[in-house]
Motif scaffolding. Structure first.
Motif, PDB file in Angstrom:
ATOM      1  N   UNK A  79      47.873  27.291  41.057  1.00  0.00           N
ATOM      2  CA  UNK A  79      46.442  26.968  40.987  1.00  0.00           C
ATOM      3  C   UNK A  79      45.621  28.254  41.083  1.00  0.00           C
ATOM      4  N   UNK A  80      45.981  29.110  42.024  1.00  0.00           N
ATOM      5  CA  UNK A  80      45.248  30.367  42.201  1.00  0.00           C
ATOM      6  C   UNK A  80      45.384  31.267  40.974  1.00  0.00           C
ATOM      7  N   UNK A  81      46.573  31.275  40.384  1.00  0.00           N
ATOM      8  CA  UNK A  81      46.797  32.087  39.180  1.00  0.00           C
ATOM      9  C   UNK A  81      45.967  31.553  38.009  1.00  0.00           C
ATOM     10  N   UNK A  82      45.948  30.252  37.841  1.00  0.00           N
ATOM     11  CA  UNK A  82      45.156  29.635  36.772  1.00  0.00           C
ATOM     12  C   UNK A  82      43.676  29.908  37.005  1.00  0.00           C
ATOM     13  N   UNK A  83      43.238  29.782  38.251  1.00  0.00           N
ATOM     14  CA  UNK A  83      41.836  30.050  38.571  1.00  0.00           C
ATOM     15  C   UNK A  83      41.476  31.491  38.218  1.00  0.00           C
ATOM     16  N   UNK A  84      42.369  32.408  38.542  1.00  0.00           N
ATOM     17  CA  UNK A  84      42.124  33.816  38.227  1.00  0.00           C
ATOM     18  C   UNK A  84      42.017  34.021  36.719  1.00  0.00           C
ATOM     19  N   UNK A  85      42.923  33.416  35.968  1.00  0.00           N
ATOM     20  CA  UNK A  85      42.882  33.563  34.510  1.00  0.00           C
ATOM     21  C   UNK A  85      41.588  33.011  33.931  1.00  0.00           C
ATOM     22  N   UNK A  86      41.178  31.845  34.412  1.00  0.00           N
ATOM     23  CA  UNK A  86      40.001  31.192  33.851  1.00  0.00           C
ATOM     24  C   UNK A  86      38.692  31.816  34.331  1.00  0.00           C
ATOM     25  N   UNK A  87      38.574  32.035  35.641  1.00  0.00           N
ATOM     26  CA  UNK A  87      37.296  32.456  36.210  1.00  0.00           C
ATOM     27  C   UNK A  87      37.106  33.963  36.260  1.00  0.00           C
ATOM     28  N   UNK A  88      38.184  34.693  36.535  1.00  0.00           N
ATOM     29  CA  UNK A  88      38.037  36.141  36.687  1.00  0.00           C
ATOM     30  C   UNK A  88      38.339  36.902  35.398  1.00  0.00           C
ATOM     31  N   UNK A  90      38.472  35.471  32.281  1.00  0.00           N
ATOM     32  CA  UNK A  90      37.729  34.921  31.159  1.00  0.00           C
ATOM     33  C   UNK A  90      38.543  34.211  30.097  1.00  0.00           C
ATOM     34  N   UNK A  91      39.755  33.759  30.434  1.00  0.00           N
ATOM     35  CA  UNK A  91      40.565  33.018  29.474  1.00  0.00           C
ATOM     36  C   UNK A  91      39.968  31.628  29.244  1.00  0.00           C
ATOM     37  N   UNK A  92      40.170  31.100  28.055  1.00  0.00           N
ATOM     38  CA  UNK A  92      39.886  29.692  27.814  1.00  0.00           C
ATOM     39  C   UNK A  92      41.102  28.908  28.312  1.00  0.00           C
ATOM     40  N   UNK A  93      40.989  27.598  28.390  1.00  0.00           N
ATOM     41  CA  UNK A  93      42.132  26.802  28.844  1.00  0.00           C
ATOM     42  C   UNK A  93      43.320  26.964  27.898  1.00  0.00           C
ATOM     43  N   UNK A  94      43.123  26.844  26.557  1.00  0.00           N
ATOM     44  CA  UNK A  94      44.275  27.076  25.671  1.00  0.00           C
ATOM     45  C   UNK A  94      44.824  28.505  25.785  1.00  0.00           C
ATOM     46  N   UNK A  95      43.949  29.481  25.969  1.00  0.00           N
ATOM     47  CA  UNK A  95      44.396  30.860  26.117  1.00  0.00           C
ATOM     48  C   UNK A  95      45.190  31.066  27.386  1.00  0.00           C
ATOM     49  N   UNK A  96      44.739  30.467  28.488  1.00  0.00           N
ATOM     50  CA  UNK A  96      45.457  30.563  29.764  1.00  0.00           C
ATOM     51  C   UNK A  96      46.809  29.862  29.655  1.00  0.00           C
ATOM     52  N   UNK A  97      46.834  28.716  28.987  1.00  0.00           N
ATOM     53  CA  UNK A  97      48.088  27.976  28.799  1.00  0.00           C
ATOM     54  C   UNK A  97      49.097  28.845  28.046  1.00  0.00           C
ATOM     55  N   UNK A  98      48.628  29.495  26.975  1.00  0.00           N
ATOM     56  CA  UNK A  98      49.496  30.352  26.172  1.00  0.00           C
ATOM     57  C   UNK A  98      49.957  31.567  26.989  1.00  0.00           C
ATOM     58  N   UNK A  99      49.056  32.139  27.754  1.00  0.00           N
ATOM     59  CA  UNK A  99      49.390  33.296  28.589  1.00  0.00           C
ATOM     60  C   UNK A  99      50.464  32.921  29.615  1.00  0.00           C
ATOM     61  N   UNK A 100      50.324  31.756  30.241  1.00  0.00           N
ATOM     62  CA  UNK A 100      51.310  31.304  31.222  1.00  0.00           C
ATOM     63  C   UNK A 100      52.669  31.065  30.563  1.00  0.00           C
ATOM     64  N   UNK A 101      52.662  30.513  29.353  1.00  0.00           N
ATOM     65  CA  UNK A 101      53.923  30.309  28.625  1.00  0.00           C
ATOM     66  C   UNK A 101      54.602  31.637  28.352  1.00  0.00           C
ATOM     67  N   UNK A 102      53.823  32.640  27.917  1.00  0.00           N
ATOM     68  CA  UNK A 102      54.418  33.951  27.619  1.00  0.00           C
ATOM     69  C   UNK A 102      54.938  34.608  28.892  1.00  0.00           C
TER      70      UNK A 102
END
Length: 141
Positions: A79-88, A90-102
């Motif tokens: 949750x904290x990692x996703x929050x960092x990607x989205x809020x800090x 600036x990833x979009x949800x699809x971008x964060x999803x792709x980043x986490x997959x990679x």
């Protein structure tokens, strides 16, 4: 009458949730956390956590017999990692999803086991010792 500027409650909460950095959060040493605890730790509303569960396969809290979501330590870290990607970051949800997959693909690559280097003479000596043990065990039958 004095004019005062008021910040709407929703805007104030959003600003507050963005101000708490994921790196600043200390996760208590517990096995399970309820959704309210995770929401408080991460400074996010519970509905955001429920939404992220539908968007990110990494978030899969177990449910108790009463249907209460029970987050593990790893879930809170996610949750904290996703929050960092989205809020800090600036990833979009699809971008964060792709980043986490990679990131997962990189983590899955297995590094070789750190076996010590052996010389050929060492290996011959080990092989000879194993053959002696085998012959002793064969003789016992």
């Amino acid at each position: 009458m004095q004019a005062t500027s008021r910040i709407p409650v929703n805007t104030r909460h959003k600003a507050a949730s963005k101000s708490v950095k994921a790196a600043d959060v200390v996760i208590p040493d517990k096995l399970y956390f309820r959704i309210g605890e995770v929401a408080g730790l991460c400074d996010l509303p519970a509905y955001v956590l429920r939404f992220w569960e539908t968007e990110f396969s990494q978030l899969k809290p177990v449910k108790s017999s009463t249907g209460q979501r029970m987050y593990r330590h790893k879930d809170v870290e996610n949750v904290l990692h996703i929050k960092k990607l989205l809020y800090e970051e600036g990833f979009t949800i699809p971008g964060a999803r792709q980043h986490l997959r990679s990131e997962n693909k990189v983590d899955r690559k297995q590094s070789p086991l750190p076996f010590p280097e052996r010389s050929a003479s060492d290996l011959k000596q080990i092989r000879h010792g194993l053959r002696e043990i085998l012959s002793l065990l064969s003789a016992r039958r």
